[in-house]
Design a protein around this motif. Structure first.
Motif, short mmCIF file in Angstrom:
data_model
loop_
_atom_site.label_atom_id
_atom_site.label_comp_id
_atom_site.label_asym_id
_atom_site.label_seq_id
_atom_site.Cartn_x
_atom_site.Cartn_y
_atom_site.Cartn_z
N SER A 1 -30.20 4.45 -26.49
CA SER A 1 -29.15 3.46 -26.29
C SER A 1 -29.83 2.14 -25.91
CB SER A 1 -28.19 3.91 -25.18
OG SER A 1 -28.88 4.03 -23.95
N ARG A 2 -29.34 0.97 -26.35
CA ARG A 2 -28.01 0.72 -26.79
C ARG A 2 -28.03 -0.05 -28.11
NH1 ARG A 2 -25.17 -3.04 -22.49
NH2 ARG A 2 -26.08 -1.49 -21.12
N TRP A 3 -26.93 0.03 -28.86
CA TRP A 3 -26.80 -0.63 -30.16
C TRP A 3 -25.51 -1.45 -30.13
CZ3 TRP A 3 -30.68 -0.51 -33.55
CH2 TRP A 3 -30.46 -0.96 -34.85
N GLY A 4 -25.61 -2.75 -30.41
CA GLY A 4 -24.46 -3.63 -30.28
C GLY A 4 -23.84 -4.00 -31.61
N TYR A 5 -22.60 -4.56 -31.54
CA TYR A 5 -21.86 -4.91 -32.74
C TYR A 5 -21.24 -6.30 -32.58
CZ TYR A 5 -22.43 0.05 -33.28
OH TYR A 5 -23.00 1.29 -33.38
N SER A 6 -21.30 -7.06 -33.67
CA SER A 6 -20.74 -8.42 -33.65
C SER A 6 -20.05 -8.73 -34.96
CB SER A 6 -21.87 -9.43 -33.39
OG SER A 6 -22.87 -9.33 -34.39
N GLY A 7 -19.43 -7.73 -35.58
CA GLY A 7 -18.73 -7.94 -36.84
C GLY A 7 -19.61 -7.82 -38.06
N THR A 8 -20.89 -7.48 -37.87
CA THR A 8 -21.81 -7.32 -38.99
C THR A 8 -21.94 -5.84 -39.35
OG1 THR A 8 -23.63 -7.33 -37.41
CG2 THR A 8 -23.10 -9.41 -38.50
N SER A 9 -22.54 -5.56 -40.50
CA SER A 9 -22.55 -4.19 -41.01
C SER A 9 -23.94 -3.55 -40.88
CB SER A 9 -22.11 -4.16 -42.48
OG SER A 9 -22.98 -4.93 -43.27
N ASP A 10 -23.93 -2.25 -40.58
CA ASP A 10 -25.14 -1.43 -40.63
C ASP A 10 -25.20 -0.75 -41.98
OD1 ASP A 10 -26.48 -1.36 -37.86
OD2 ASP A 10 -24.35 -1.13 -37.39
N ARG A 11 -26.37 -0.82 -42.65
CA ARG A 11 -26.49 -0.25 -43.99
C ARG A 11 -27.82 0.49 -44.13
NH1 ARG A 11 -24.01 -3.98 -48.72
NH2 ARG A 11 -21.99 -4.44 -47.76
N ILE A 12 -27.79 1.52 -44.95
CA ILE A 12 -29.01 2.24 -45.32
C ILE A 12 -28.90 2.63 -46.79
CG2 ILE A 12 -28.14 4.49 -44.59
CD1 ILE A 12 -31.74 3.20 -44.13
N ARG A 13 -29.97 2.39 -47.56
CA ARG A 13 -29.98 2.73 -48.98
C ARG A 13 -30.57 4.12 -49.16
NH1 ARG A 13 -33.50 1.09 -53.25
NH2 ARG A 13 -34.75 -0.03 -51.71
N PHE A 14 -30.08 4.85 -50.16
CA PHE A 14 -30.56 6.22 -50.37
C PHE A 14 -30.40 6.62 -51.83
CE2 PHE A 14 -26.58 8.46 -51.10
CZ PHE A 14 -25.64 7.58 -50.59
N ASN A 15 -31.13 7.66 -52.22
CA ASN A 15 -30.83 8.39 -53.45
C ASN A 15 -31.03 9.87 -53.22
OD1 ASN A 15 -33.66 8.95 -53.98
ND2 ASN A 15 -33.84 6.86 -54.77
N SER B 1 -23.19 1.18 -28.49
CA SER B 1 -23.23 2.61 -28.77
C SER B 1 -24.65 3.15 -28.62
CB SER B 1 -22.75 2.88 -30.19
OG SER B 1 -23.75 2.50 -31.13
N HIS B 2 -24.75 4.48 -28.76
CA HIS B 2 -26.05 5.10 -28.94
C HIS B 2 -26.59 4.73 -30.32
CE1 HIS B 2 -24.12 7.67 -25.85
NE2 HIS B 2 -25.36 7.86 -25.42
N TYR B 3 -27.87 5.01 -30.53
CA TYR B 3 -28.44 4.83 -31.87
C TYR B 3 -29.59 5.81 -32.05
CZ TYR B 3 -32.42 2.19 -29.89
OH TYR B 3 -33.53 1.82 -29.20
#
Length: 467
Positions: free
Chosen positions: A325-339, A419-421
């Protein structure tokens, strides 16, 4: 006498909460939660507790070593009281003394009742829609922070806590119900959770129904649910039951509803009371023999999308080895690319929740075709968390087909507290099914991410999918 007001729960809930401790004889009778441990009931309060102190008590304050003890002593006591409540109806009504200052300090509703622009001046206030035991539980909590609830009083106490805007007691009630949630009471609690607008409890009830659908629909409480709750369940893709067995349970519900409406048990009346629920039965998923037993055949269009039990086992992969912890938010997005190395269908994500205790999040989740920059699916939804480092499920409305060796991006935009991360992220995760089939995910940092998530750490720790 004045009649006490309150916000948050409509007055027509009275019939639901007052019968909670009785056996279910119809949809409006809410039974006590089966097999819950009993708790000590509040003592009768007529005559009031002050009756125990018939001789004047001098310097009683000196016998109480703390503020909590002194306020607890005043609970349900005529001593220094400046308001009386007539709680309940008719012969069951009880007269309960209280102290305006204590009540106003613990409840905005009581504060408005005694000190607002339209404050009551009456020395006695009628509360016909509140159960005496539940009101005493509320007062005990306001005077001493003590929680006295049991299976016979939890729903009426929840109603009272919402009526008088005491969220801390409300949380204790929801926690009590969650702790005792099982397949055989999931439908009864789901109805109450929807009635009292408790989305966290409703979500947990639906998860329990998904995991133990057969046991849940065979429980007595299933036939007591209302039509909207029935439809909400039938719409789910995640029920673990074959369609013919689900249809048999729905027919049982229709029989009970005809009885409640005093209608003859005819096929026409059963279809009438089922209404929109009938179209949610996925008749095309039945075998020819199973469908042949349905008589008469309904004349509507039906969904033919398989439920989860018919399209394979649900799986999830975790890409982090440690939680921080901790992970903050400000209206932006968390993304991860995968296949992925093989064709799958993604149905949702597991996300981390608050480090500050139980709370709710709003979230937009997406699956994006990375090569074409096209959003394949998204859902504006939410989830409730319990303050632990666990992950919490958020689901798409429909499964998203993922092709082998194509590039995709998982995205989550959260609104809520820190949040946790996850940390110590893996670039490659392989999961083997019971049949020996291996599904391998490869993860890459996404150029579209603007909230910090990467292969090494961040959000979106789990991907939930079907093979």
């Amino acid at each position: 006498m004045a009649t006490g007001g309150g916000g948050g729960v409509a007055s027509n809930l009275e019939g639901h909460v007052s019968n909670f401790a009785q056996s279910a004889t119809g949809r409006n009778a809410a039974p006590a939660v089966p097999n819950m441990p009993a708790s000590a009931s509040a003592p009768p309060i007529s005559p009031p507790v002050m009756g125990l102190h018939r001789e004047p008590m001098y310097n009683w304050q000196a016998t109480k070593s703390s503020l909590k003890e002194r306020f607890a002593f005043l609970f349900n006591n005529e001593l220094l009281s400046d308001v009386k409540f007539i709680v309940g109806k008719g012969r069951q009504a009880q007269r309960i003394p209280a102290h305006k200052f204590v009540l106003a300090a613990g409840s905005a509703v009581f504060d408005a009742m005694f000190n607002g622009g339209m404050a009551t001046t009456s020395a006695e206030i009628e509360l016909p829609d509140v159960e005496p035991a539940a009101f005493l539980s509320l007062l005990r909590f306001l005077y001493s922070d003590e929680v006295h609830i049991g299976p016979e009083t939890v729903m009426t106490t929840l109603y009272t806590a919402k009526k008088y805007a005491v969220p801390a007691l409300e949380s204790h009630c929801v926690e009590f119900l969650t702790k005792h949630l099982r397949a055989d009471n999931a439908f009864m609690l789901l109805t109450q959770a929807r009635l009292f607008d408790e989305p966290q409890l409703a979500s947990l009830c639906l998860d329990t129904i998904d995991k133990s659908t057969a046991d849940a629909i065979n429980a007595e409480g299933f036939t007591d649910i209302d039509l909207d709750t029935l439809c909400a369940v039938l719409e789910r893709d995640t029920l673990g039951i074959r369609e013919n067995r689900l249809f048999g349970a729905v027919v049982r519900w229709a029989d009970a509803e005809c009885y409640r409406q005093q209608l003859p048990l005819t096929s026409e009346n059963k279809q009438k009371v089922l209404g929109k629920a009938l179209s949610l039965i996925r008749f095309p998923l039945m075998t020819v023999e199973e469908f042949a037993a349905v008589n008469p055949k309904p004349r509507v269009d039906y969904i033919d999308r398989p439920r989860c039990c018919l399209r394979g086992k649900e799986c999830s992969i975790s890409r982090f080895q440690q939680v921080e912890s901790r992970w903050g938010y400000s209206g932006t997005s968390d993304r991860i690319r995968f296949n992925v190395n093989r064709r799958i269908s993604i149905v949702g994500f597991g996300l981390y929740g608050s480090i500050h205790g139980p709370t709710d999040y709003q979230v937009n989740i997406q699956i994006v075709d990375s090569d074409k920059n096209i959003i394949l699916s998204q859902n504006d939804t939410g989830f409730s968390c319990d303050g632990t480092g666990n992950t919490f499920r958020v689901m798409f409305k429909e499964p998203v087909e993922i092709l082998p060796n194509a590039s995709y991006t998982a995205s989550a935009t959260l609104k809520g507290p820190d949040s946790h991360y996850g940390t110590k992220g893996l670039k490659k995760v392989t999961q083997e099914s019971s049949a020996g089939t291996k599904t391998t995910f490869f993860f890459f940092s996404s150029p579209g991410n603007n909230n910090g998530t990467s292969v090494e750490d961040g959000q979106i720790p789990e991907i939930i999918y079907y093979t």
